[in-house]
Scaffold this motif. Structure first.
Motif, PDB file in Angstrom:
ATOM      1  N   ILE A   1      -1.302   1.729   0.615  1.00 10.60           N
ATOM      2  CA  ILE A   1      -1.667   2.841   0.697  1.00 10.60           C
ATOM      3  C   ILE A   1      -1.394   3.565   1.981  1.00 10.60           C
ATOM      4  CG2 ILE A   1      -4.154   4.290   0.906  1.00 10.60           C
ATOM      5  CD1 ILE A   1      -4.919   2.675  -1.678  1.00 10.60           C
ATOM      6  N   ARG A   2      -1.952   2.842   3.027  1.00  6.74           N
ATOM      7  CA  ARG A   2      -1.535   2.992   4.453  1.00  6.74           C
ATOM      8  C   ARG A   2      -0.153   3.499   4.619  1.00  6.74           C
ATOM      9  NH1 ARG A   2      -4.702   1.578   8.888  1.00  6.74           N
ATOM     10  NH2 ARG A   2      -6.940   1.008   8.449  1.00  6.74           N
ATOM     11  N   ALA A   3       0.836   2.616   4.024  1.00  2.00           N
ATOM     12  CA  ALA A   3       2.138   2.960   4.232  1.00  2.00           C
ATOM     13  C   ALA A   3       2.696   4.221   3.515  1.00  2.00           C
ATOM     14  CB  ALA A   3       3.073   2.062   3.706  1.00  2.00           C
ATOM     15  N   ALA A   4       2.238   4.546   2.173  1.00  2.00           N
ATOM     16  CA  ALA A   4       2.228   5.650   1.567  1.00  2.00           C
ATOM     17  C   ALA A   4       1.846   6.749   2.321  1.00  2.00           C
ATOM     18  CB  ALA A   4       1.477   5.605   0.010  1.00  2.00           C
ATOM     19  N   ILE A   5       0.651   6.998   2.671  1.00  2.00           N
ATOM     20  CA  ILE A   5       0.202   8.054   3.409  1.00  2.00           C
ATOM     21  C   ILE A   5       0.994   8.285   4.761  1.00  2.00           C
ATOM     22  CG2 ILE A   5      -1.775   8.842   5.042  1.00  2.00           C
ATOM     23  CD1 ILE A   5      -3.679   7.338   2.784  1.00  2.00           C
ATOM     24  N   ASP A   6       1.278   7.385   5.383  1.00  2.00           N
ATOM     25  CA  ASP A   6       2.475   7.259   6.657  1.00  2.00           C
ATOM     26  C   ASP A   6       3.507   8.122   6.195  1.00  2.00           C
ATOM     27  OD1 ASP A   6       0.346   6.398   8.155  1.00  2.00           O
ATOM     28  OD2 ASP A   6       1.306   4.151   8.308  1.00  2.00           O
ATOM     29  N   GLY A   7       4.201   7.802   4.993  1.00  2.00           N
ATOM     30  CA  GLY A   7       5.289   8.130   4.493  1.00  2.00           C
ATOM     31  C   GLY A   7       5.235   9.461   3.724  1.00  2.00           C
ATOM     32  N   GLY A   8       3.879   9.992   3.775  1.00  2.00           N
ATOM     33  CA  GLY A   8       3.834  11.124   3.145  1.00  2.00           C
ATOM     34  C   GLY A   8       4.193  11.228   1.506  1.00  2.00           C
ATOM     35  N   ASP A   9       4.170  10.277   0.922  1.00  2.00           N
ATOM     36  CA  ASP A   9       4.403   9.928  -0.610  1.00  2.00           C
ATOM     37  C   ASP A   9       3.530   9.220  -1.248  1.00  2.00           C
ATOM     38  OD1 ASP A   9       5.192  10.087  -3.274  1.00  2.00           O
ATOM     39  OD2 ASP A   9       7.205   9.957  -2.579  1.00  2.00           O
ATOM     40  N   MET A  10       2.397   9.642  -2.113  1.00  2.00           N
ATOM     41  CA  MET A  10       1.421   8.724  -2.555  1.00  2.00           C
ATOM     42  C   MET A  10       1.445   9.053  -3.961  1.00  2.00           C
ATOM     43  SD  MET A  10      -1.952   7.576  -1.591  1.00  2.00           S
ATOM     44  CE  MET A  10      -2.847   9.175  -1.047  1.00  2.00           C
ATOM     45  N   THR A  11       2.767   8.943  -4.573  1.00  2.00           N
ATOM     46  CA  THR A  11       2.951   9.092  -6.041  1.00  2.00           C
ATOM     47  C   THR A  11       3.033   7.848  -6.557  1.00  2.00           C
ATOM     48  OG1 THR A  11       5.285   9.192  -5.554  1.00  2.00           O
ATOM     49  CG2 THR A  11       4.349  11.249  -5.964  1.00  2.00           C
ATOM     50  N   ARG A  12       2.859   7.707  -8.005  1.00  2.00           N
ATOM     51  CA  ARG A  12       2.840   6.122  -8.579  1.00  2.00           C
ATOM     52  C   ARG A  12       4.199   5.690  -8.246  1.00  2.00           C
ATOM     53  NH1 ARG A  12      -0.126   7.171 -14.360  1.00  2.00           N
ATOM     54  NH2 ARG A  12      -2.270   7.168 -13.678  1.00  2.00           N
ATOM     55  N   ALA A  13       5.079   6.348  -8.282  1.00  4.93           N
ATOM     56  CA  ALA A  13       6.622   5.821  -8.404  1.00  4.93           C
ATOM     57  C   ALA A  13       7.108   5.251  -6.879  1.00  4.93           C
ATOM     58  CB  ALA A  13       7.636   6.811  -8.689  1.00  4.93           C
ATOM     59  N   ASN A  14       6.424   5.878  -5.805  1.00  2.38           N
ATOM     60  CA  ASN A  14       6.476   5.726  -4.698  1.00  2.38           C
ATOM     61  C   ASN A  14       5.869   4.367  -4.229  1.00  2.38           C
ATOM     62  OD1 ASN A  14       7.799   5.988  -1.904  1.00  2.38           O
ATOM     63  ND2 ASN A  14       5.744   6.521  -1.165  1.00  2.38           N
ATOM     64  N   MET A  15       4.420   3.904  -4.856  1.00  2.67           N
ATOM     65  CA  MET A  15       3.745   2.997  -4.649  1.00  2.67           C
ATOM     66  C   MET A  15       4.629   1.783  -5.271  1.00  2.67           C
ATOM     67  SD  MET A  15       1.137   4.142  -3.199  1.00  2.67           S
ATOM     68  CE  MET A  15       0.201   2.580  -3.198  1.00  2.67           C
ATOM     69  N   VAL A  16       5.141   1.755  -6.225  1.00  2.00           N
ATOM     70  CA  VAL A  16       6.177   0.773  -6.944  1.00  2.00           C
ATOM     71  C   VAL A  16       7.321   0.613  -6.077  1.00  2.00           C
ATOM     72  CG1 VAL A  16       7.551   0.090  -8.814  1.00  2.00           C
ATOM     73  CG2 VAL A  16       5.478   1.386  -9.461  1.00  2.00           C
ATOM     74  N   ALA A  17       7.931   1.544  -5.581  1.00  2.00           N
ATOM     75  CA  ALA A  17       9.004   1.470  -4.690  1.00  2.00           C
ATOM     76  C   ALA A  17       8.665   0.824  -3.307  1.00  2.00           C
ATOM     77  CB  ALA A  17       9.644   2.911  -4.350  1.00  2.00           C
ATOM     78  N   LEU A  18       7.629   1.201  -2.915  1.00  3.28           N
ATOM     79  CA  LEU A  18       6.933   0.781  -1.744  1.00  3.28           C
ATOM     80  C   LEU A  18       6.895  -0.772  -1.706  1.00  3.28           C
ATOM     81  CD1 LEU A  18       4.225   3.111   0.043  1.00  3.28           C
ATOM     82  CD2 LEU A  18       6.361   2.307   1.139  1.00  3.28           C
TER      83      LEU A  18
END
Lengths: 433, 480, 324
Positions: B379-396
């Protein structure tokens, strides 16, 4: 003009599917409500939020598949009077026939039982031929019906509760076969993938009717994949319910009922007991097989342990809560038994949300619930709470059990009994009898 | 009259089929849509959130793209736990869930991350696959009622049932299952396995046990007992690989043989085999029966097994506690309760004791905690990257991000290559019935921390077999 | 054939048979008295074992704040006398539970369809089981058996003390049921089983017969649950969340084999089924790959099916008189 329920002036009336106007109207309304609710129309907006919150479509569709199997159970137990607790076994037979014919798999060689041991295929593989649904669905029913006929000679000898318990043996033998034949059953714990609910001519890429992605039907209504499956299964259920109703009011159905009422008397009247018991088993197993195949295929993946004693026992509850071996009773019973746990679950969730509020509901919620220690409510909202207060997830089962008990105490004839009472009241109105 | 009705029915059915045939063009068109759905969805969602983020820009924090399960206005992230709270694993899972809830309580009270807080949503599956699938559908809804990701999904069967759908829906799932299937993208593109696999755990366990047996002057010979299904086969496969590599004879191979309520046959075969070591991949009830009966018949081999086989509250209150102490070695994936010298364990103990004093001490809190840590990192990485979509969580999750478990378990990342992705270390504990002292966390003091009877012998142990083995995929082939 | 193994297997089979007999008697008494197949037997049996564990391991009384006066000195393994007195106390509690259940849920159903009563017991199973799960959760539940897993050595064969204890319990339970049958109540019960209305007309208090059948039936189920908890029975000296809930279902072949309403049939059935199950497990285990893993679990059902085809009312069951 409302007709008297028991006043028949023509044989057609006696044999009609929906003999009274009330039933016709009720059925039409039920259908309309089903369609509108599934489409998400706010027809039931008056019902509190806990009842409509979240997705209802999944549990309801699941219930419909079990309902098809329950119709068969009604024919065997309610109409023929042969108590069986082996219904889950026949559902399993149908489901595995379906997956062997329709599921993804490793070709025909994998369909030889014990193929690994026999060296037909030197690796683990599952049997699945990938055939379309118009083959696997009827085949599932037929396979189950054949197995039903196979066991019926033994079953005909045994009566009453002895038969009920003997059929439990089938369930355990089925589970054992599930372990022994992974080529059909897949992994014992996580099962295997069932064919999707798609209509195809043959194995072509694009299905004729696609039910696993959102799309538009009739060029008018936009439907999600869940809604498509719901409508498809509801349509099937209606077809099977009408068929069951027709079986019951046919010559066969009357013969079955005669055997239930007094088998020797039936034989004296020239109804061959053996033959009709066999037919009863075959019909009921056919429905079980279809129901099992649809249940498995709607869920997508089923493990052998699913076809257990508890599933069979569910049907007994359905039959008796619905009451009286009628199709309407079966529908009501299925709704009660399969959806009450969901309703209870949502009710307690909803209650949990009310604690913060004010008024009577909130104070009741406060009385019943506790969110930690030092509170007096018997229902704990934290999942880990050994001892007292007990977690809400366990209470859900208690409430379900208590509802069943209370229901049977106050209405031993089942939901159908309530209907009869209401009807009798109005029949005699304004006189009490 | 009757005939008309029949004709009507038939006509309706035909009409439906015909209409749907006609509509199939639309269906195909929609299918094309679905292939591009991801991009359109995200762009739509981007539009949505730009509106809402504009509204709260004054509150500070960068713009974060979101789609489902995230309340961008109140900065609340919903995560789902599809847990068995009334079925066969209820007592274990409810503790794991409690630990994860405490994790988020602590996280939220500390202000969350950049103002974002996490709301865990718990639903009960009762370990029934159909209910589990329904719960998944509820979580995966593409609306505000859905969740961002599923931070715990109890059991191999339910995980197997939803794996394909989750990959399609881009819902990231942390399973409560250590099957060796999950690190393989083919079976679990959206499944984020934590810690090692049953297979590698078995390799380590057998190797360690063989070393111990030799120390005791025993000639190692192995008996394998497992239950049918993925779990049992996975554990047994690892034990077999280790035995082969180390040249240990397998005198009884009971893979998938422990089934049903009567286990007389397996016990007879085990006792008759005279093995000096037993590796078990069972449930606690099965292990207790087989172990108790074998020991009662005078069998004195050394025992160990995959972590779920052994349960200290069951085993160490039974009448065989002394025998378990003597013959059994537990294997596991994480630090046991209040293991000293682990900073994250100290935090876990402090938070759990403060927030759930009525619960007993437990080892599995680590599991819930670890799930929380994984999720927080993502979640931290997603917020830092500015993209907290489901797809991005999987990609992360697949981007090589590493999670630091602070000593609770070996650090982990999830590269696409199976051989690189698997964690190869596991823990070995000694069973100590004397030290076993299950106390409520309210009674916890640093001097008297209580004990689950699990005394770590090896922390993050990697045996030679597990270290050198080249995996080209899972140890078992899943069925269809 | 190895004599030691044979003796050990025989003893194990007989001990399992003893448990089956106790559980089966519980079923049969309730069936005989009320014509109901008790689906709640597993939950009630486990609840009984739970009470025992609460009394002896927690030293408390269920649902009461004060301690158990019968629990022996703290921190010690209870002596046999203390354990037995607690056992009797547990059975009394179980009987009271049976009375309560009967009064609340079964009594209102006198004269109602029998299957409605069966569904009530099903509802009870749902309602009681969560309490058992909750009570076993997290902590193991010791039964505090004084002799633990100890065994006597007889001619090289290890005879666990628990197995002998189970046999003695079954013997006592059998005797109690036997003498009960010979008493006035037993006759009344048989009359009620034959025809409820006719029995009422003869002045038999049907309600009381129902109550006693349930009290005795639940106590017997609890006894079976406790006996089955002793090591080296599978739960290894505790109440098992995994094993206890399915115990009652394993007894169904036993009661059908003997005849649903026959006490003597339960004894034959219990011993026969247990012998078949355990010996098949012990001596056919090398054919496991052909028979399939866990084959011994279905042996009881196979025996039951074969017997039923030959004798549709079990070995000792009363054939239903078929009239037009």
């Amino acid at each position: 003009m409302f007709r008297r329920p028991l006043l028949r002036t023509a044989y057609e009336q006696d044999a009609a599917i929906l003999p009274t106007y009330f039933q016709k109207v009720a059925m039409a309304l039920l259908l309309l409500a089903t369609v509108l609710t599934a489409l998400g129309a706010p027809v039931l907006g008056a019902i509190p939020e806990f009842f409509l919150g979240g997705t209802w479509l999944n549990p309801v569709t699941n219930m419909i598949t079990l309902g098809i199997a329950a119709l068969g159970f009604t024919i065997l137990v309610g109409v023929t009077g042969q108590v069986s607790i082996g219904h889950a076994f026949f559902m399993g037979v149908g489901a595995y026939m379906a997956v062997a014919l329709g599921g993804p798999g490793d070709g025909v060689t994998a369909c030889v039982p014990f193929h690994e041991e026999l060296g037909v295929l030197d690796q683990a593989g599952v049997c699945g031929l990938g055939l379309p649904m118009w083959i696997w669905l009827p085949a599932a029913g037929v396979a189950a019906a054949l197995v039903g006929m196979l066991v019926s000679p033994a079953a005909v000898r045994v009566r009453g509760l002895y038969l009920a318990i003997a059929t439990i043996g089938l369930v355990f033998i089925g589970l054992h076969l599930g372990r022994m034949l992974p080529e059909f059953a897949g992994d014992f714990e996580s099962g295997r993938t069932w064919p999707e609910l798609q209509l195809r001519f043959w194995k072509e890429e694009t299905p004729l009717v696609d039910m696993t992605s959102d799309g538009t039907w009739f060029g008018l209504i936009h439907l999600s994949e869940e809604q498509k499956q719901f409508f498809f299964l509801t349509a099937l259920f209606i077809l099977f319910a009408i068929a069951a109703k027709n079986i019951i009011r046919s010559r066969t159905g009357r013969a079955l009922a005669a055997i239930r009422d007094r088998d020797i008397a039936a034989e004296v009247m020239g109804v061959p007991e053996q033959k009709y018991k066999r037919i009863g088993f075959a019909i009921s197993s056919f429905y079980a097989g279809i129901g099992g195949a649809l249940f498995a295929s709607y869920n997508g993946r089923v493990a052998p342990v699913q076809w257990s004693l508890f599933l069979s026992v569910d049907f007994i509850a359905i039959l008796l809560i619905g009451g009286a071996g009628t199709i309407a009773g079966t529908i009501l019973g299925t709704i009660f038994v399969e959806l009450t746990p969901e309703v209870v679950k949502r009710f307690t969730e909803w209650l949990g949300d009310q604690v913060a509020g004010e008024g009577i509901v909130a104070s009741f919620a406060n009385l019943m619930l506790t969110s930690g220690s030092g509170d007096f409510g018997p229902i704990s909202l934290t999942p880990a709470s050994p001892g007292w207060p007990m977690s809400v997830f366990l209470w859900n089962f208690v409430i379900f059990g208590v509802l069943i008990v209370l229901f049977m105490i106050f209405e031993p004839l089942g939901l159908f009994g309530i209907w009869i009472r209401i009807r009798n009241y109005w029949k005699g109105w304004p006189f009490s009898y | 009259m009757k005939k008309i009705r029949y004709l009507l029915t038939i006509f309706l059915v035909f009409a439906m089929i015909a209409a749907s045939c006609g509509g199939s063009d639309d269906g195909a068109a929609v299918e094309d849509d679905t292939s591009t759905e991801d991009t359109t969805d995200t762009t739509e969602a981007m539009d949505d959130t730009t509106d809402s983020t504009e509204a709260m820009d004054e509150g500070g924090g960068g713009e974060v793209a979101t789609d489902f399960g995230v309340d961008a206005e109140n900065k609340v992230i919903r995560v789902g736990l599809n847990a068995d709270l009334s079925g066969p694993f209820a007592s274990l899972v409810s503790e794991i869930v409690a630990a994860q809830q405490v994790y988020w309580e602590a996280f939220n009270e500390a202000g969350g991350y950049e103002g974002w807080t996490v709301e865990p949503v718990v639903i009960d599956s009762g370990y029934a696959t159909d209910v589990g699938i329904q719960n998944y559908e509820q979580f995966a809804q593409e609306s505000e009622d859905g969740v961002l990701m599923i931070t715990e999904n109890t059991g191999s069967p339910i995980t197997a049932a939803i794996a394909a759908q989750a990959a399609e829906d881009n819902v990231l799932v942390i399973p409560l299952s250590w099957a060796s299937l999950w690190p393989d993208p083919e079976f679990g593109a959206a499944i984020l396995e934590k810690q090692t696999t049953y297979c590698i755990e078995s390799m380590n366990g057998v190797e360690w046990l063989a070393g111990y047996a030799e120390e005791q002057g025993l000639e190692p010979s192995l008996a394998i007992l497992s239950r049918p299904g993925e779990y049992g086969e996975d554990g047994a496969a690892g034990a077999k690989i280790a035995a082969e590599e180390l040249g240990i004879p397998i005198v009884y191979d009971g893979t998938s043989q422990v089934a049903g309520d009567d286990r007389t046959g397996v016990i007879a075969e085990l006792v008759g085999s005279g093995a000096t070591m037993v590796w078990t991949t069972l449930t606690p009830g099965e292990l207790l029966d087989i172990f108790g009966n074998a020991v009662s018949q005078g069998y004195d081999g050394l025992w160990s097994g995959n972590s779920p086989s052994f349960s200290y509250p069951v085993m160490l209150t039974s009448d065989f506690a002394g025998e378990f102490d003597q013959y059994y070695f537990q294997s596991g994936y994480y630090a046991s309760w209040a293991t000293p010298g682990i900073p994250e364990m100290d935090r876990l103990v402090t938070e759990m004791v403060a927030r759930r004093p009525e619960l007993s001490i437990s080892d599995v809190y680590s599991t819930g905690w670890i799930e929380g840590m994984m999720t927080e990192t993502l979640i931290r990485a997603a917020i830092d990257g500015g993209d907290m979509t489901r797809a991005n969580m999987v990609a992360l999750a697949g981007s090589g991000i590493e999670v630091d478990f602070g000593g609770l378990s070996a650090n982990q990342s999830w590269p696409a290559d199976y051989n690189e992705a698997v964690v190869r270390s596991s823990w070995i504990y000694d069973v100590d019935a004397e030290a076993f002292n299950l106390i409520p966390m309210g009674d916890y003091t640093p001097e008297n921390p209580g004990s689950t009877g699990m005394i770590p012998l090896e922390k993050d142990y990697v045996g030679s077999v597990a270290a050198d083995y080249v995996f080209d995929g899972p140890c078992i082939t899943p069925s269809g | 054939m190895d004599v030691t193994t044979f003796i050990q297997t025989l003893v194990k089979a007989l001990a399992l048979g003893a448990v089956y007999i106790m559980m089966g008697l519980g079923f049969v008494i309730i069936f005989k008295g009320t014509q109901v197949l008790n689906f709640a037997a597993s939950a009630l049996s486990m609840a009984g074992a739970m009470f025992m564990s609460i009394l002896i391991a927690d030293r408390g009384l269920p649902f009461l704040p004060f301690g158990n006066p019968l629990a022996g000195p703290e921190g010690e393994t209870p002596s046999i006398g203390v354990w037995l007195s607690n056992l009797i106390f547990t059975l009394i509690i179980a009987a009271i539970l049976g009375l309560v259940v009967e009064r609340l849920t079964i009594r209102p159903m006198i004269g109602q369809p029998l299957f409605a009563m069966a569904v009530i017991t099903l509802g009870l199973e749902f309602a009681i089981r969560p309490f058992n799960i909750d009570a076993t959760a997290l902590e193991g539940r010791s039964l505090g058996v004084p002799w633990g897993a100890e065994a006597w050595t007889v001619a090289d064969a290890l005879i666990p003390k628990s197995y002998v204890a189970a046999a003695i319990m079954a013997l006592i339970a059998g005797l109690v049921v036997f003498f009960f049958y010979r008493s006035r109540f037993g006759v009344a019960m048989r009359a009620v089983a034959f025809d409820q209305e006719a029995a009422m007309a003869q002045g038999i208090n049907v309600g009381r017969v129902f109550a006693i059948a349930w009290a005795l039936g639940v106590a017997l189920a609890a006894l079976a649950g406790i006996a089955y908890g002793m090591a080296p029975f599978p739960p290894g000296g505790s109440v098992s969340q995994e094993i206890h809930p399915v115990l009652a279902f394993r007894v169904l072949p036993v009661i059908v084999l003997g005849g649903l309403d026959s006490v003597i049939g339960v004894i034959y059935g219990g011993v026969m089924i247990a012998l078949a199950e355990v010996f098949a497990g012990q001596y056919l285990s090398q054919y496991n790959s052909i028979l399939g893993s866990g084959y011994s679990t279905i042996v009881p059902y196979l025996v039951m099916l074969i017997v039923l085809v030959v004798r549709p009312y079990g070995l000792f069951g009363t054939p239903e008189i078929r009239r037009v």
